[in-house]
Write a protein that holds these residues in place. Structure first.
Motif, PDB file in Angstrom:
ATOM      1  N   GLY A 282       0.790  -1.139   0.440  1.00  0.00           N
ATOM      2  CA  GLY A 282       0.467  -0.076   0.079  1.00  0.00           C
ATOM      3  C   GLY A 282       0.538   1.089   0.452  1.00  0.00           C
ATOM      4  N   GLU A 283       1.596   1.376   0.084  1.00  0.00           N
ATOM      5  CA  GLU A 283       2.728   2.398   0.345  1.00  0.00           C
ATOM      6  C   GLU A 283       4.203   2.096  -0.775  1.00  0.00           C
ATOM      7  OE1 GLU A 283       2.771   5.144   2.193  1.00  0.00           O
ATOM      8  OE2 GLU A 283       0.693   5.119   2.609  1.00  0.00           O
ATOM      9  N   VAL A 284       5.209   3.383  -0.113  1.00  0.00           N
ATOM     10  CA  VAL A 284       5.770   3.032  -1.215  1.00  0.00           C
ATOM     11  C   VAL A 284       6.735   2.208  -0.653  1.00  0.00           C
ATOM     12  CG1 VAL A 284       8.492   4.356  -1.747  1.00  0.00           C
ATOM     13  CG2 VAL A 284       6.023   5.834  -0.821  1.00  0.00           C
ATOM     14  N   MET A 285       7.594   1.275  -2.382  1.00  0.00           N
ATOM     15  CA  MET A 285       8.231   0.677  -1.546  1.00  0.00           C
ATOM     16  C   MET A 285      10.193   0.797  -2.071  1.00  0.00           C
ATOM     17  SD  MET A 285       8.590  -3.595  -2.993  1.00  0.00           S
ATOM     18  CE  MET A 285       9.946  -3.725  -4.603  1.00  0.00           C
ATOM     19  N   VAL A 286      11.118   0.434  -1.014  1.00  0.00           N
ATOM     20  CA  VAL A 286      12.157   0.930  -0.760  1.00  0.00           C
ATOM     21  C   VAL A 286      13.515  -0.231  -0.591  1.00  0.00           C
ATOM     22  CG1 VAL A 286      14.303   2.962  -0.532  1.00  0.00           C
ATOM     23  CG2 VAL A 286      11.745   3.192  -0.278  1.00  0.00           C
ATOM     24  N   VAL A 287      13.929  -0.414  -1.826  1.00  0.00           N
ATOM     25  CA  VAL A 287      14.991  -1.371  -1.375  1.00  0.00           C
ATOM     26  C   VAL A 287      16.302  -0.230  -1.142  1.00  0.00           C
ATOM     27  CG1 VAL A 287      16.314  -3.636  -2.713  1.00  0.00           C
ATOM     28  CG2 VAL A 287      13.580  -3.205  -2.323  1.00  0.00           C
ATOM     29  N   GLU A 288      17.473  -0.341  -0.159  1.00  0.00           N
ATOM     30  CA  GLU A 288      18.497   0.551  -0.686  1.00  0.00           C
ATOM     31  C   GLU A 288      19.426  -0.411  -1.065  1.00  0.00           C
ATOM     32  OE1 GLU A 288      18.611   2.011   3.744  1.00  0.00           O
ATOM     33  OE2 GLU A 288      17.632   3.411   3.633  1.00  0.00           O
ATOM     34  N   ASP A 289      19.575  -1.702  -0.720  1.00  0.00           N
ATOM     35  CA  ASP A 289      20.531  -2.552  -1.273  1.00  0.00           C
ATOM     36  C   ASP A 289      20.432  -4.233  -1.788  1.00  0.00           C
ATOM     37  OD1 ASP A 289      22.314  -3.623  -2.380  1.00  0.00           O
ATOM     38  OD2 ASP A 289      24.028  -3.414  -1.309  1.00  0.00           O
ATOM     39  N   ALA A 290      19.787  -3.833  -2.968  1.00  0.00           N
ATOM     40  CA  ALA A 290      18.863  -5.046  -3.535  1.00  0.00           C
ATOM     41  C   ALA A 290      19.848  -6.322  -3.372  1.00  0.00           C
ATOM     42  CB  ALA A 290      18.275  -5.110  -5.091  1.00  0.00           C
ATOM     43  N   ARG A 291      21.043  -6.285  -3.183  1.00  0.00           N
ATOM     44  CA  ARG A 291      22.158  -7.153  -2.961  1.00  0.00           C
ATOM     45  C   ARG A 291      22.208  -7.985  -1.449  1.00  0.00           C
ATOM     46  NH1 ARG A 291      27.645  -5.675  -5.599  1.00  0.00           N
ATOM     47  NH2 ARG A 291      27.442  -5.577  -8.207  1.00  0.00           N
ATOM     48  N   LEU A 292      21.563  -6.725  -0.903  1.00  0.00           N
ATOM     49  CA  LEU A 292      20.916  -6.808   1.008  1.00  0.00           C
ATOM     50  C   LEU A 292      19.935  -8.047   0.965  1.00  0.00           C
ATOM     51  CD1 LEU A 292      23.665  -4.606   2.452  1.00  0.00           C
ATOM     52  CD2 LEU A 292      23.872  -7.086   1.063  1.00  0.00           C
ATOM     53  N   ASP A 293      19.317  -8.142   0.101  1.00  0.00           N
ATOM     54  CA  ASP A 293      17.399  -8.334   0.205  1.00  0.00           C
ATOM     55  C   ASP A 293      17.422  -9.601  -0.238  1.00  0.00           C
ATOM     56  OD1 ASP A 293      14.861  -8.333   0.009  1.00  0.00           O
ATOM     57  OD2 ASP A 293      15.044  -6.746  -0.002  1.00  0.00           O
ATOM     58  N   PRO A 294      16.771 -10.234   0.845  1.00  0.00           N
ATOM     59  CA  PRO A 294      16.373 -12.045   0.783  1.00  0.00           C
ATOM     60  C   PRO A 294      15.538 -12.134  -0.515  1.00  0.00           C
ATOM     61  CG  PRO A 294      15.167 -10.995   2.897  1.00  0.00           C
ATOM     62  CD  PRO A 294      16.788  -9.809   2.465  1.00  0.00           C
ATOM     63  N   ARG A 295      14.948 -10.876  -0.994  1.00  0.00           N
ATOM     64  CA  ARG A 295      13.707 -10.877  -1.822  1.00  0.00           C
ATOM     65  C   ARG A 295      14.846 -11.044  -3.188  1.00  0.00           C
ATOM     66  NH1 ARG A 295       9.779  -5.829  -0.125  1.00  0.00           N
ATOM     67  NH2 ARG A 295      11.858  -4.971   0.294  1.00  0.00           N
ATOM     68  N   PHE A 296      15.709 -10.409  -2.991  1.00  0.00           N
ATOM     69  CA  PHE A 296      16.363  -9.714  -4.042  1.00  0.00           C
ATOM     70  C   PHE A 296      17.279 -10.065  -4.928  1.00  0.00           C
ATOM     71  CE2 PHE A 296      12.418  -6.589  -3.297  1.00  0.00           C
ATOM     72  CZ  PHE A 296      12.180  -7.286  -4.946  1.00  0.00           C
ATOM     73  N   HIS A 297      18.421 -10.580  -3.633  1.00  0.00           N
ATOM     74  CA  HIS A 297      19.383 -10.524  -4.033  1.00  0.00           C
ATOM     75  C   HIS A 297      20.029 -11.461  -5.056  1.00  0.00           C
ATOM     76  CE1 HIS A 297      20.107 -15.010  -2.211  1.00  0.00           C
ATOM     77  NE2 HIS A 297      18.904 -14.167  -1.484  1.00  0.00           N
TER      78      HIS A 297
END
Length: 724
Positions: free
Chosen positions: A84-99
């Motif tokens: 519902g809000e802004v989705m922010v990924v500061e560093d995708a390599r450290l995000d389990p969804r996108f690494h």
């Protein structure tokens, strides 16, 4: 890699997406300015409005994005529309969804921020996003709010596209779509009569639908602007000016109040007749926000004066016109007001100074606050140095007038840098930097309350300083600085009491440099505190070695002004003593009057803390400044050093000798010991000894030399084992 969540009512969402008639082959040009703004606003390389299909995604608009995998499973925006809000990924390599996402592994995305774009039904169509191939931290609340504002604009453009698509299918379809739109939508025919009116328009204007159907659409705007609406319709009917329909007008509500409105027009042919539809937006608050944003961007909140941004714009205009002059004034010692009296008092002082300076100039000249305690005065059509000088003096006089805040009288002074446009800067940046360079010269060479007019030589000197600064950094890193030591002797019997540590630079090209060749650059640069700490630590270690053969040996070290700015001088001194194993009574620190005058309150409490450690303080170059006598009463000094100019004048006249006797008598009455500098001749030595001067240094006793030469000069050869 985690795939996007399944969206509830996905089938209906895709039906709603289909109403917009968008595809990878057909984007929406009206969205292009929005993604361009996003790139500039957030300073990112890429932005897009990304629509989410059943198994793929496509761009309705994009900027800075080339060919990439458009599969829905790897799309960041497909994740964003589930939130519902802004989705922010500061560093995708450290995000389990996108690494391990292919877009991340390929180096395309490291940072992502996206906000869903919703249809009137509430279904998420896609997302407005910004991306970067480098990670970013600190995308805060304000940034999220700005991205959401842009998303609202994008949603409006999409809604207009939906209505236009409905219009292509016929007026009835358009009117049906308008009824379900959350935006105010009005339809009218070629005769300018209203044919459809939705609930949002009813709320905006206060009329019920049945009251306005069949009525002229121009009744919704003020009388003075009705001709704009009718002329635009006539022009569109003639097919001559498709883009000339008015977009911003003053609307008139049923209760007679006015609102600023913005029209987004659509038109279509049906059964040979022209039909019109428009989304209407109340931009009263938006205009108010724009005015607030303009003020925030161009005016100083504290003083109400124009800021650096506004000054920059006006200076650019002035340079195009020709003659102009600029004065930059800096308040001397203002930081001490904040530190000692508090920021509220400091703010009040800035407000008073701003009012005074603003009262001096007349339109179209202006005064701006361009920094913490810096004010700029831009004089248009000024090419006379005498006029510029007179205005500068008026500024200095206004700053110097006493300021009373909460019953406290505050006195400050200012320094000014002046420049004329002719020959002092063809661009705004050069024009303003010329004044900055002149201000720097006024502060470093003239003392307080001074001004300096820019000359081209100052820019050359600044360039040399920058080059010198690079060399100084290299000197610190490569260990090119050395300490030399000049002996200090007890004048009554000629015994060695200690030495003054003096810095030298072993330059790789110019060989050994004396302090006068580089200390001004050190003191004006960023390395002064670092170098000062090195001098202190090195001198303490050397003194500890020499005290093994002469236990009463004392080391004297000069302090830089920069060593007081961090407010940790006492801890720095204590650390140097502890590291060297040197007792505090073996160290004497020398300060000059200029250090005190530039930052008096900050210096005093730190010197008191140093004195509490047991370290002696010496007032260097005593007698050369107007404030020396007053400072002796306030500062915890144990010694004064008579400046060499007085020492060397002893043999010139009885008056000069009388001055030296007076200085010695004053110091002794205050319980201070005296060190005389610059003793080069025996008569000087004899006179000072006979009149009670305790210690002296000068070429008569020894020049500054390296540690090895100092050892060889003063200690016997049988102690060579302790030399190092």
């Amino acid at each position: 890699m985690r795939c996007p969540d399944v969206i509830e009512d996905e089938a209906q969402r895709l039906v709603m997406l289909g109403e917009y008639g968008l595809s990878s082959e057909m984007g929406l040009p009206s969205l292009d300015p929005i993604v361009d703004i996003a790139v500039r606003l957030f300073q990112v390389p890429a932005a897009a409005v990304n629509m989410i299909g059943s198994d793929h995604v496509f761009f309705a608009a994009s900027s800075g994005i080339g060919e990439c995998d458009m599969g829905r499973d790897i799309s960041f925006c497909a994740h964003a529309i589930t939130q519902g809000e802004v989705m922010v990924v500061e560093d995708a390599r450290l995000d389990p969804r996108f690494h391990d996402n292919p877009l991340v592994l390929d180096g395309f995305i490291r940072f992502y921020a996206g906000v869903p774009l919703l249809a009137p039904s509430g279904h998420a169509l896609g997302a407005l996003c910004i991306v970067d191939s480098e990670p970013r931290a600190g995308f805060g609340t304000d940034d999220r709010a700005r991205l959401k504002d842009l998303a609202r604009l994008a949603a409006d453009k999409l809604e207009l596209r939906r209505l236009e698509r409905s219009a292509e299918l016929g007026a009835s379809r358009f009117e049906a779509s308008a009824l379900t739109s959350p935006n105010a939508v009005i339809c009218f025919d070629a005769g300018a009569r209203i044919s459809a009116w939705n609930a949002a328009a009813e709320k905006m204007f206060g009329y019920r639908g049945e009251d306005v159907l069949g009525q002229p659409v121009d009744r919704l705007v003020i009388a003075a602007e009705r001709h704009k609406v009718l002329a635009g319709i006539a022009c569109a009917l003639a097919g001559e000016c498709a883009n000339d329909l008015p977009t911003q007008l003053t609307g008139r509500r049923q209760d007679g109040t006015d609102i600023l409105i913005e029209f987004s027009w659509s038109r279509w042919q049906e059964a040979g007749q022209m039909h019109f539809g428009t989304i209407v937006r109340d931009i009263t608050d938006q205009r108010r926000e724009q005015e607030i944003l303009f003020k925030l961007a161009n005016y100083d909140a504290l003083t109400g004066l124009p800021n650096r941004n506004f000054l920059h714009q006006r200076a650019a205009e002035a340079l195009e016109q020709g003659a102009a002059a600029l004065i930059i004034a800096d308040l001397d010692g203002f930081k001490d007001i904040n530190d000692t009296l508090g920021h509220s008092i400091g703010d009040a002082v800035l407000q008073v100074v701003g009012e005074r300076l603003n009262g001096i100039v007349a339109q179209p000249d202006l005064v701006a606050r361009i920094g913490g305690d810096e004010f700029a005065t831009l004089l248009l059509d000024c090419s006379d140095p005498r006029t510029l000088g007179a205005m500068t003096q008026a500024i200095l006089d206004a700053i110097a007038e006493p300021i009373v805040v909460d019953g406290q009288e505050i006195r400050i002074s200012g320094s000014c840098g002046l420049t004329l446009a002719q020959g002092h800067g063809d661009t705004v940046d050069a024009f303003m930097s010329s004044a900055d360079l002149a201000l720097f010269q006024a502060k470093t060479t003239g003392g307080r309350g001074r001004s300096f007019l820019f000359t081209p030589a100052l820019r050359a000197e600044a360039s040399a300083r920058r080059m010198y600064d690079v060399e100084l950094h290299n000197a610190v890193e490569q260990g090119e600085f050395e300490l030399f030591y000049q002996p200090q002797l007890r004048l009554s019997d000629g015994a060695l009491t200690g030495a003054e540590a003096l810095i030298r630079w072993r330059h790789p090209v110019r060989d050994l440099l004396a302090p006068s060749a580089f200390l001004p650059a050190v003191e004006a640069g960023a390395l002064a505190a670092t170098i000062g700490t090195w001098v202190l630590g090195t001198a303490c270690k050397q003194a500890a070695k020499w005290r093994r053969v002469q236990p009463d040996f004392r080391m004297s070290v000069n302090l830089f002004a920069a060593q007081f700015r961090a407010n940790d001088l006492a801890s720095t001194v204590a650390a140097a003593l502890a590291s060297a194993g040197l007792p505090p009574e073996a160290l004497e620190l020398e300060i000059t009057e200029n250090i005190i005058l530039d930052q008096e309150e900050r210096v005093l409490h730190q010197l008191q803390a140093v004195r509490e450690l047991g370290v002696d303080l010496s007032f260097d170059d005593f007698g050369t400044g107007y404030a020396s006598l007053n400072l002796l009463k306030a500062y915890p000094v144990s010694f004064i050093k008579i400046d060499k100019s007085f020492t060397q004048a002893i043999g010139l006249s009885e008056q000069d000798r009388a001055i030296v006797r007076s200085l010695l008598d004053l110091a002794h009455r205050l319980g201070l010991e005296v060190v005389a500098e610059g003793i080069e001749e025996e008569p000087q030595h004899r006179f000072l000894r006979e009149h009670g001067c305790e210690k002296g240094q000068g070429y008569l006793f020894g020049k500054p030399v390296s540690a090895d030469l100092f050892w060889d000069q003063f200690w016997p050869s049988d102690t060579m084992g302790q030399k190092g």
